[in-house]
Design a protein around this motif. Structure first.
Motif, PDB file in Angstrom:
ATOM      1  N   ARG A   3       6.388  -2.692  -2.161  1.00 52.56           N
ATOM      2  CA  ARG A   3       5.340  -2.806  -3.419  1.00 52.56           C
ATOM      3  C   ARG A   3       4.098  -3.817  -3.025  1.00 52.56           C
ATOM      4  NH1 ARG A   3       8.327  -2.735  -9.163  1.00 52.56           N
ATOM      5  NH2 ARG A   3       9.971  -1.217  -8.453  1.00 52.56           N
ATOM      6  N   CYS A   4       2.969  -3.519  -3.812  1.00 55.61           N
ATOM      7  CA  CYS A   4       1.797  -4.368  -3.427  1.00 55.61           C
ATOM      8  C   CYS A   4       2.358  -5.585  -3.927  1.00 55.61           C
ATOM      9  CB  CYS A   4       0.683  -3.653  -4.334  1.00 55.61           C
ATOM     10  SG  CYS A   4      -0.675  -4.654  -4.617  1.00 55.61           S
ATOM     11  N   ALA A   5       2.827  -5.912  -5.022  1.00 57.78           N
ATOM     12  CA  ALA A   5       2.977  -7.266  -5.490  1.00 57.78           C
ATOM     13  C   ALA A   5       1.916  -8.460  -5.670  1.00 57.78           C
ATOM     14  CB  ALA A   5       4.071  -7.986  -4.513  1.00 57.78           C
ATOM     15  N   GLU A   6       0.737  -7.825  -5.446  1.00 56.81           N
ATOM     16  CA  GLU A   6      -0.491  -8.520  -5.663  1.00 56.81           C
ATOM     17  C   GLU A   6      -0.309  -9.396  -7.075  1.00 56.81           C
ATOM     18  OE1 GLU A   6      -3.403  -8.967  -3.613  1.00 56.81           O
ATOM     19  OE2 GLU A   6      -4.455 -10.080  -5.073  1.00 56.81           O
ATOM     20  N   PHE A   7      -0.778 -10.567  -7.099  1.00 54.36           N
ATOM     21  CA  PHE A   7      -0.247 -11.606  -8.016  1.00 54.36           C
ATOM     22  C   PHE A   7      -1.362 -12.095  -8.732  1.00 54.36           C
ATOM     23  CE2 PHE A   7       0.773 -15.698  -9.952  1.00 54.36           C
ATOM     24  CZ  PHE A   7       1.801 -15.567 -10.554  1.00 54.36           C
ATOM     25  N   GLU A  37       2.123  -9.139 -12.001  1.00 57.72           N
ATOM     26  CA  GLU A  37       2.554  -8.840 -10.488  1.00 57.72           C
ATOM     27  C   GLU A  37       2.471  -7.073 -10.458  1.00 57.72           C
ATOM     28  OE1 GLU A  37       5.818 -10.434  -8.645  1.00 57.72           O
ATOM     29  OE2 GLU A  37       6.268  -8.598  -7.698  1.00 57.72           O
ATOM     30  N   CYS A  38       1.642  -6.713  -9.398  1.00 58.27           N
ATOM     31  CA  CYS A  38       1.032  -5.169  -9.287  1.00 58.27           C
ATOM     32  C   CYS A  38       2.303  -4.471  -8.835  1.00 58.27           C
ATOM     33  CB  CYS A  38       0.046  -5.198  -8.248  1.00 58.27           C
ATOM     34  SG  CYS A  38      -0.414  -3.257  -8.128  1.00 58.27           S
ATOM     35  N   PRO A  39       2.990  -3.378  -9.573  1.00 58.64           N
ATOM     36  CA  PRO A  39       4.165  -2.661  -9.367  1.00 58.64           C
ATOM     37  C   PRO A  39       3.697  -1.530  -8.379  1.00 58.64           C
ATOM     38  CG  PRO A  39       3.263  -1.891 -11.244  1.00 58.64           C
ATOM     39  CD  PRO A  39       2.293  -3.145 -10.776  1.00 58.64           C
ATOM     40  N   ALA A  43      -0.075   0.381  -0.269  1.00 56.70           N
ATOM     41  CA  ALA A  43      -1.067   0.963   0.213  1.00 56.70           C
ATOM     42  C   ALA A  43      -1.582   1.689  -1.013  1.00 56.70           C
ATOM     43  CB  ALA A  43      -0.758   1.714   1.504  1.00 56.70           C
ATOM     44  N   HIS A  44      -1.941   1.274  -1.862  1.00 55.44           N
ATOM     45  CA  HIS A  44      -2.666   1.703  -3.214  1.00 55.44           C
ATOM     46  C   HIS A  44      -4.026   1.749  -3.307  1.00 55.44           C
ATOM     47  CE1 HIS A  44      -3.498  -1.015  -5.922  1.00 55.44           C
ATOM     48  NE2 HIS A  44      -2.518  -1.671  -5.549  1.00 55.44           N
ATOM     49  N   GLY A  45      -4.775   1.101  -2.756  1.00 51.93           N
ATOM     50  CA  GLY A  45      -6.063   0.818  -2.805  1.00 51.93           C
ATOM     51  C   GLY A  45      -6.666  -0.702  -3.654  1.00 51.93           C
ATOM     52  N   GLU A  47      -7.900  -0.986  -6.719  1.00 51.02           N
ATOM     53  CA  GLU A  47      -7.560  -1.322  -8.199  1.00 51.02           C
ATOM     54  C   GLU A  47      -6.002  -1.540  -8.330  1.00 51.02           C
ATOM     55  OE1 GLU A  47      -9.427   0.124 -11.423  1.00 51.02           O
ATOM     56  OE2 GLU A  47     -10.699  -1.129 -10.359  1.00 51.02           O
ATOM     57  N   HIS A  48      -5.798  -3.003  -8.849  1.00 47.63           N
ATOM     58  CA  HIS A  48      -4.601  -3.346  -8.972  1.00 47.63           C
ATOM     59  C   HIS A  48      -4.261  -3.449 -10.668  1.00 47.63           C
ATOM     60  CE1 HIS A  48      -4.146  -4.937  -4.826  1.00 47.63           C
ATOM     61  NE2 HIS A  48      -5.255  -5.619  -5.131  1.00 47.63           N
ATOM     62  N   CYS A  49      -3.159  -3.383 -10.848  1.00 52.24           N
ATOM     63  CA  CYS A  49      -2.710  -3.477 -12.381  1.00 52.24           C
ATOM     64  C   CYS A  49      -1.323  -3.983 -12.507  1.00 52.24           C
ATOM     65  CB  CYS A  49      -2.368  -1.679 -12.802  1.00 52.24           C
ATOM     66  SG  CYS A  49      -1.224  -1.031 -12.049  1.00 52.24           S
TER      67      CYS A  49
HETATM   68 ZN   LIG Z   1      -1.715  -3.626  -6.158  1.00 49.66          ZN
END
Ligand SMILES: [Zn+2]
Ligand SMILES: [Zn+2]
Length: 103
Positions: A3-7, A37-39, A43-45, A47-49
């Motif tokens: 997972r991206c897991a950007e926080f 936390e981005c689910p 490697a999705h690009g 735009e996080h969500c």
């Molecule tokens: Zn993300």
């Protein structure tokens, strides 16, 4: 899949916006996630969500915070749930389904 897991933290103005603009948001503060936390897959690009809260009532759906790169979230989106059971994302998402991995 990793997972991206950007926080990010949910900024105060967006919390206020959920309260003001989403009548079916949980009345209880515990129902609104302040830690985002981005689910999406790693490697999705750009735009996080992240999920902010599930909406109450039969219609379902959820409020998502959106952000780009490492800038704090500045936008919310109210989106219907993905019709695939156990998937945590919204209807019409890209990147494949993301099953719930927590209980
Ligand atoms: Zn993300
Ligand atoms: Zn899905």
């Amino acid at each position: 899949m990793t997972r991206c897991a950007e926080f990010q933290w949910l900024p105060r103005p967006l919390l206020d916006e959920v309260r003001a603009a989403v009548p079916s948001a949980p009345a209880d503060d515990d129902g609104i996630l302040r830690t985002l936390e981005c689910p999406l897959p790693a490697a999705h690009g750009e735009e996080h969500c992240a999920l902010v809260c599930e909406l109450e009532g039969d219609a379902g759906g959820a409020v998502w915070a959106l952000w780009t790169g490492s800038r704090p979230p500045a936008a919310l989106a109210t989106l219907p749930d993905c019709p695939v059971g156990r998937c945590v994302l919204w209807a019409g998402h890209e990147h494949g389904h993301q099953p719930r991995t927590y209980s």
